[in-house]
Design a protein around this motif. Sequence first.
Motif, mmCIF file in Angstrom:
data_model
loop_
_atom_site.group_PDB
_atom_site.id
_atom_site.type_symbol
_atom_site.label_atom_id
_atom_site.label_comp_id
_atom_site.label_asym_id
_atom_site.label_seq_id
_atom_site.Cartn_x
_atom_site.Cartn_y
_atom_site.Cartn_z
ATOM 1 N N VAL A 55 -2.155 -6.104 -4.352
ATOM 2 C CA VAL A 55 -2.362 -4.705 -4.687
ATOM 3 C C VAL A 55 -1.823 -4.496 -6.095
ATOM 4 O O VAL A 55 -0.662 -4.808 -6.371
ATOM 5 N N ARG A 103 3.432 1.783 -1.614
ATOM 6 C CA ARG A 103 3.902 2.051 -2.971
ATOM 7 C C ARG A 103 2.786 2.526 -3.888
ATOM 8 O O ARG A 103 3.015 2.741 -5.075
ATOM 9 N N THR A 104 1.573 2.661 -3.381
ATOM 10 C CA THR A 104 0.455 3.112 -4.214
ATOM 11 C C THR A 104 0.419 4.637 -4.241
ATOM 12 O O THR A 104 0.987 5.300 -3.376
ATOM 13 N N VAL A 147 -1.874 -1.466 -9.169
ATOM 14 C CA VAL A 147 -2.252 -0.115 -9.571
ATOM 15 C C VAL A 147 -1.747 0.120 -10.981
ATOM 16 O O VAL A 147 -0.586 -0.169 -11.293
ATOM 17 N N ALA A 167 -7.059 0.842 -9.606
ATOM 18 C CA ALA A 167 -6.420 0.015 -8.578
ATOM 19 C C ALA A 167 -7.294 -1.202 -8.309
ATOM 20 O O ALA A 167 -8.525 -1.114 -8.317
ATOM 21 N N LEU A 172 0.828 -1.202 0.000
ATOM 22 C CA LEU A 172 0.000 0.000 0.000
ATOM 23 C C LEU A 172 0.865 1.256 0.000
ATOM 24 O O LEU A 172 0.514 2.263 -0.617
ATOM 25 N N MET A 185 -7.474 -4.286 -5.391
ATOM 26 C CA MET A 185 -6.976 -4.711 -4.089
ATOM 27 C C MET A 185 -7.738 -5.977 -3.688
ATOM 28 O O MET A 185 -8.948 -6.056 -3.900
ATOM 29 N N VAL A 226 -4.939 6.637 -3.372
ATOM 30 C CA VAL A 226 -5.419 5.311 -2.963
ATOM 31 C C VAL A 226 -5.348 5.199 -1.439
ATOM 32 O O VAL A 226 -6.315 4.796 -0.789
ATOM 33 N N ARG A 227 -4.213 5.584 -0.870
ATOM 34 C CA ARG A 227 -4.069 5.547 0.593
ATOM 35 C C ARG A 227 -5.069 6.488 1.255
ATOM 36 O O ARG A 227 -5.677 6.134 2.276
#
Length: 165
Positions: free
Chosen positions: A85, A12-13, A87, A92, A10, A94, A17-18
Amino acid sequence: MTGPEGMEALARTPPWVRAFYDAYLSGDALRLEAVLHDEVTWLISGPADWVDLFGARRGKPEVIELVTRIIPCYQRLTGFEFEHVLVDGDHAAMAGRLCAFQRETMRAIRVAFAHFLQFQGGKLIAMRAVCDSFDALEQITGCRIALVTEPGRVQGNADDTVIPV
């Protein structure tokens, strides 16, 4: 939010997104307002006729109502355990487990899920969720779902009880 492997993925998203998952878990209307596109569409596959947290929503007000009022009637979300995950640009995907507590009994709930997200201008415009809805309903209600294998019979009844159809 996640276990070590999921947290690493997460991290690295893209930040949007986070930000979406942080707002979703917070259940805070103002934080959701900031990450949702005005024309957001949201679908959680499952038996919407039985449990109103499943089904389709359109627009910020409906999605915010779902996350802040409807979902808390059933469970208190505590996190996501992301196992996969992916992207690609503004999209994205998940997959993992949703973690929560059942509202009335505070039983721990863990349900397998997959989210397919689309963002526009850093805001969520589409969310499609698939989960193990039988498992989710059994965990939320604390009752086993009986499967009808033939008209009038319920699988697993020791006394082979016939129920009216």
